[in-house]
Write a protein that holds these residues in place. Structure first.
Motif, PDB file in Angstrom:
ATOM      1  N   ARG A 176       0.828  -1.214   0.176  1.00  0.00           N
ATOM      2  CA  ARG A 176      -0.041  -0.107  -0.126  1.00  0.00           C
ATOM      3  C   ARG A 176       1.044   1.179  -0.140  1.00  0.00           C
ATOM      4  NH1 ARG A 176      -4.445  -1.290   4.619  1.00  0.00           N
ATOM      5  NH2 ARG A 176      -4.772  -3.500   4.327  1.00  0.00           N
ATOM      6  N   TYR A 177       2.071   1.279   0.234  1.00  0.00           N
ATOM      7  CA  TYR A 177       2.883   2.495   0.503  1.00  0.00           C
ATOM      8  C   TYR A 177       3.425   2.863  -1.188  1.00  0.00           C
ATOM      9  CZ  TYR A 177       3.342   1.770   5.467  1.00  0.00           C
ATOM     10  OH  TYR A 177       3.246   1.502   6.821  1.00  0.00           O
ATOM     11  N   ASP A 185      10.136   4.387   9.818  1.00  0.00           N
ATOM     12  CA  ASP A 185       8.983   5.156   9.416  1.00  0.00           C
ATOM     13  C   ASP A 185       7.910   4.584   9.208  1.00  0.00           C
ATOM     14  OD1 ASP A 185      10.732   7.374   9.528  1.00  0.00           O
ATOM     15  OD2 ASP A 185      10.944   7.505   7.437  1.00  0.00           O
ATOM     16  N   VAL A 186       8.010   3.268   8.656  1.00  0.00           N
ATOM     17  CA  VAL A 186       6.592   2.682   8.681  1.00  0.00           C
ATOM     18  C   VAL A 186       5.989   2.124  10.006  1.00  0.00           C
ATOM     19  CG1 VAL A 186       5.846   0.355   7.981  1.00  0.00           C
ATOM     20  CG2 VAL A 186       7.494   1.472   6.437  1.00  0.00           C
ATOM     21  N   VAL A 187       6.844   1.907  10.797  1.00  0.00           N
ATOM     22  CA  VAL A 187       6.446   1.575  12.242  1.00  0.00           C
ATOM     23  C   VAL A 187       5.865   2.697  12.926  1.00  0.00           C
ATOM     24  CG1 VAL A 187       7.097   0.711  14.606  1.00  0.00           C
ATOM     25  CG2 VAL A 187       7.928  -0.347  12.572  1.00  0.00           C
ATOM     26  N   ILE A 188       6.412   3.865  12.575  1.00  0.00           N
ATOM     27  CA  ILE A 188       6.036   5.205  13.476  1.00  0.00           C
ATOM     28  C   ILE A 188       4.763   5.677  12.767  1.00  0.00           C
ATOM     29  CG2 ILE A 188       6.571   7.584  13.624  1.00  0.00           C
ATOM     30  CD1 ILE A 188       9.482   7.017  13.860  1.00  0.00           C
ATOM     31  N   SER A 189       4.628   5.241  11.275  1.00  0.00           N
ATOM     32  CA  SER A 189       3.162   5.666  10.669  1.00  0.00           C
ATOM     33  C   SER A 189       1.914   4.972  11.366  1.00  0.00           C
ATOM     34  CB  SER A 189       3.360   5.274   9.367  1.00  0.00           C
ATOM     35  OG  SER A 189       3.378   4.071   9.006  1.00  0.00           O
ATOM     36  N   GLY A 190       2.455   3.990  12.035  1.00  0.00           N
ATOM     37  CA  GLY A 190       1.322   3.275  12.954  1.00  0.00           C
ATOM     38  C   GLY A 190       0.730   4.264  14.133  1.00  0.00           C
ATOM     39  N   ASP A 193      -1.906   6.144  12.416  1.00  0.00           N
ATOM     40  CA  ASP A 193      -3.050   5.594  11.840  1.00  0.00           C
ATOM     41  C   ASP A 193      -2.947   6.000  10.423  1.00  0.00           C
ATOM     42  OD1 ASP A 193      -5.020   3.725  11.453  1.00  0.00           O
ATOM     43  OD2 ASP A 193      -6.515   5.199  11.901  1.00  0.00           O
ATOM     44  N   SER A 194      -1.813   6.190   9.765  1.00  0.00           N
ATOM     45  CA  SER A 194      -1.556   6.576   8.366  1.00  0.00           C
ATOM     46  C   SER A 194      -0.709   5.424   7.704  1.00  0.00           C
ATOM     47  CB  SER A 194      -0.969   7.796   8.181  1.00  0.00           C
ATOM     48  OG  SER A 194       0.391   7.957   8.560  1.00  0.00           O
ATOM     49  N   ILE A 195      -1.277   5.302   6.212  1.00  0.00           N
ATOM     50  CA  ILE A 195      -0.367   4.413   5.457  1.00  0.00           C
ATOM     51  C   ILE A 195       0.745   5.302   4.613  1.00  0.00           C
ATOM     52  CG2 ILE A 195      -0.410   2.911   3.414  1.00  0.00           C
ATOM     53  CD1 ILE A 195      -2.019   2.074   5.620  1.00  0.00           C
ATOM     54  N   GLY A 196       1.886   5.410   5.416  1.00  0.00           N
ATOM     55  CA  GLY A 196       2.947   6.313   4.910  1.00  0.00           C
ATOM     56  C   GLY A 196       3.116   7.412   6.162  1.00  0.00           C
TER      57      GLY A 196
END
Length: 203
Positions: A176-177, A185-190, A193-196
């Motif tokens: 999805r990215y 950065d992927v983990v922080i985006s969680g 609650d964003s995809i990216g």
């Protein structure tokens, strides 16, 4: 890549958060993992503190039965992990999930407390992703079961509020990215609650 993931796990596994690693490769289990949950065909085959006889027996049985499942990393030294305490972060009690009339799980109970880092392991199709979807509220049957996250049930809080405390990354999400991101950065985006990741995150 394995070294990068391992380094990221070490940074995440501190006193401020608990980490759940989902894998069918036991060699990916970090030495800082404190607890194990093994599932196969929708059944929990073992769970407990890493190094406890029952959990270790479960791992040894898997290694004896399936040549595709690797032996995990060495156990952490005694006293390396502080005892867990406090109210549960995740609580599943007598959870039953079915798909097209076929039970995926029946009467499953699992609790994750602060300072615990779990490895949820099992073969492909054993139900690992279903468990994560129940916790994240992405599975429709999460509302029909006793699933509490951060001390709150699905009826006690908006799904977005509960997800604000969960950061997740998986190969399924990667597609999805739309741009290249570091694993951190992927983990922080969680958290957002964003995809990216679309905003600056503090240290």
């Amino acid at each position: 890549i394995d070294r990068m993931i391992s380094a990221l796990e070490q940074r995440l596994m501190d006193a401020e958060r608990s980490v759940v690693i989902v894998t069918h490769r036991l060699r990916e289990i970090s030495s800082r993992v404190t607890h194990l949950l093994g599932v196969r065909d929708g059944r929990v085959e073992f769970q407990g503190r890493r190094g406890d006889p029952a959990a270790q027996y479960g791992l040894d049985a898997w290694n004896a039965q399936a040549g595709t499942i690797d032996r995990p990393l060495p156990l952490p030294p005694p006293g390396a992990a502080p005892p867990s305490s406090g109210e549960p972060l995740i609580e599943l009690r007598d959870v039953t999930v079915a798909h097209r009339g076929r039970p995926l799980f029946a009467n499953l109970s699992w609790t994750v407390r602060p300072l615990e880092h779990w490895a949820l392991c099992g073969p492909n199709g054993s139900g690992k992703t279903t468990l994560l979807r129940l916790i994240a509220g992405d599975h429709p049957q999460a509302h029909a079961n006793h699933v509490r996250v951060f001390g709150r049930g699905r009826r006690d809080a908006a799904l977005r509020e509960l997800k604000a405390g969960i950061g997740a990354v998986s190969p399924e999400l990667e597609v999805r990215y739309r741009k290249q991101l570091s694993a951190l950065d992927v983990v922080i985006s969680g958290w957002y609650d964003s995809i990216g990741l679309y905003r600056h995150a503090t240290a």
